[in-house]
Motif scaffolding. Structure first.
Motif, PDB file in Angstrom:
ATOM      1  N   LEU A 149       0.844  -1.192   0.000  1.00 25.67           N
ATOM      2  CA  LEU A 149       0.000   0.000   0.000  1.00 25.67           C
ATOM      3  C   LEU A 149       0.878   1.241   0.000  1.00 25.67           C
ATOM      4  O   LEU A 149       1.588   1.491   0.983  1.00 25.67           O
ATOM      5  CB  LEU A 149      -0.928   0.000   1.215  1.00 25.67           C
ATOM      6  N   ASP A 150       0.868   1.987  -1.100  1.00 27.01           N
ATOM      7  CA  ASP A 150       1.649   3.223  -1.228  1.00 27.01           C
ATOM      8  C   ASP A 150       3.120   3.006  -0.872  1.00 27.01           C
ATOM      9  O   ASP A 150       3.773   3.888  -0.330  1.00 27.01           O
ATOM     10  CB  ASP A 150       1.053   4.348  -0.364  1.00 27.01           C
ATOM     11  N   GLY A 151       3.634   1.815  -1.202  1.00 22.12           N
ATOM     12  CA  GLY A 151       4.992   1.487  -0.792  1.00 22.12           C
ATOM     13  C   GLY A 151       5.982   1.289  -1.917  1.00 22.12           C
ATOM     14  O   GLY A 151       7.138   0.976  -1.663  1.00 22.12           O
ATOM     15  N   GLY A 152       5.582   1.449  -3.164  1.00 18.32           N
ATOM     16  CA  GLY A 152       6.505   1.253  -4.279  1.00 18.32           C
ATOM     17  C   GLY A 152       7.570   2.336  -4.329  1.00 18.32           C
ATOM     18  O   GLY A 152       7.463   3.373  -3.661  1.00 18.32           O
ATOM     19  N   LYS A 153       8.599   2.098  -5.125  1.00 21.59           N
ATOM     20  CA  LYS A 153       9.724   3.031  -5.248  1.00 21.59           C
ATOM     21  C   LYS A 153       9.232   4.425  -5.662  1.00 21.59           C
ATOM     22  O   LYS A 153       8.450   4.576  -6.596  1.00 21.59           O
ATOM     23  CB  LYS A 153      10.717   2.504  -6.276  1.00 21.59           C
ATOM     24  N   ILE A 154       9.714   5.434  -4.960  1.00 19.10           N
ATOM     25  CA  ILE A 154       9.303   6.814  -5.215  1.00 19.10           C
ATOM     26  C   ILE A 154      10.011   7.334  -6.464  1.00 19.10           C
ATOM     27  O   ILE A 154      11.212   7.159  -6.636  1.00 19.10           O
ATOM     28  CB  ILE A 154       9.599   7.697  -3.989  1.00 19.10           C
ATOM     29  N   ILE A 155       9.236   7.987  -7.334  1.00 20.85           N
ATOM     30  CA  ILE A 155       9.750   8.566  -8.574  1.00 20.85           C
ATOM     31  C   ILE A 155       9.984  10.065  -8.398  1.00 20.85           C
ATOM     32  O   ILE A 155      10.987  10.609  -8.847  1.00 20.85           O
ATOM     33  CB  ILE A 155       8.762   8.341  -9.741  1.00 20.85           C
ATOM     34  N   ALA A 156       9.033  10.745  -7.781  1.00 22.24           N
ATOM     35  CA  ALA A 156       9.118  12.200  -7.614  1.00 22.24           C
ATOM     36  C   ALA A 156       8.347  12.608  -6.364  1.00 22.24           C
ATOM     37  O   ALA A 156       7.370  11.957  -5.981  1.00 22.24           O
ATOM     38  CB  ALA A 156       8.541  12.914  -8.833  1.00 22.24           C
ATOM     39  N   GLN A 157       8.791  13.706  -5.747  1.00 19.42           N
ATOM     40  CA  GLN A 157       8.093  14.269  -4.594  1.00 19.42           C
ATOM     41  C   GLN A 157       8.217  15.785  -4.642  1.00 19.42           C
ATOM     42  O   GLN A 157       9.159  16.320  -5.218  1.00 19.42           O
ATOM     43  CB  GLN A 157       8.708  13.782  -3.273  1.00 19.42           C
ATOM     44  N   THR A 158       7.254  16.439  -4.023  1.00 23.70           N
ATOM     45  CA  THR A 158       7.361  17.880  -3.808  1.00 23.70           C
ATOM     46  C   THR A 158       6.761  18.194  -2.444  1.00 23.70           C
ATOM     47  O   THR A 158       5.787  17.571  -2.019  1.00 23.70           O
ATOM     48  CB  THR A 158       6.675  18.686  -4.935  1.00 23.70           C
TER      49      THR A 158
END
Length: 193
Positions: A149-158
């Motif tokens: 749940l919402d745990g995959g590798k992060i691509i982008a954040q702001t």
């Protein structure tokens, strides 16, 4: 680039569809070198259907309870995705966990946007969770979808600094940033597919 050579996107949404519109508009304006070829919703009649119609995007509407299992409705969806030659699936407020049928068929090609700085505040109502906790910096994450749940590798954040207490105001700020970050991230990701 000829339309038949463009990458093809499917967007899954369960509600309003503002991120559907942000991506479809970016494609129409050439900011994303792709086309949205399918909208999928598990909530027949959701407002995203109206948005899709404005962009001329075909919609698959279904009710999960009409199927014996998640595998059964995902197999149906996979047929539609293959028929449209979809290269990338973008989840945009799709309130279902993706199962093995789609994960196996689209490994590394399903992404999601989440209104928090993951790994903080996973799951539903991330903004409400963050407000209750009293954070001073909110945010958005775009990540690959996996079995968690919402745990995959992060691509982008702001990050979105906000010290107020007006949820509507905060949600407006978050959505405005989503509509910038998601299309830009989709364009960048498509160049590597």
């Amino acid at each position: 680039m000829d339309s038949k050579d463009k990458k093809r996107i499917a967007i899954f949404a369960s509600g309003n569809g503002s991120n559907f519109e942000a991506i479809a508009k970016a494609c129409a304006e050439g900011r994303i070198d792709a086309e949205v070829v399918l909208c999928v919703t598990d909530k027949p009649g959701a407002y995203v259907v109206t948005r899709a119609a404005r962009f001329g995007v075909p919609v698959v509407e279904f009710r999960p309870k009409d199927f014996a299992s998640k595998a059964e409705f995902e197999t149906m969806l996979l047929g539609h995705l293959r028929e449209k030659g979809v290269d990338l699936i973008c989840l945009a407020g799709y309130m279902r966990i993706i199962g093995d049928v789609l994960l196996n068929a689209y490994e590394g090609r399903i992404i999601n946007i989440h209104p928090s700085l993951l790994p903080a505040f996973q799951g539903a109502d991330a903004i409400g969770q963050a407000m209750k906790y009293g954070v001073k910096v909110y945010g958005i994450s775009i990540h690959f979808v996996d079995q968690t749940l919402d745990g995959g590798k992060i691509i982008a954040q702001t990050a979105i600094p906000y010290e107020g207490s007006d949820r509507d105001e905060l949600e407006t700020l978050v959505h405005a940033q989503e509509h910038i970050l998601y299309p830009a991230t989709v364009q960048k990701l498509l160049s590597s597919l």
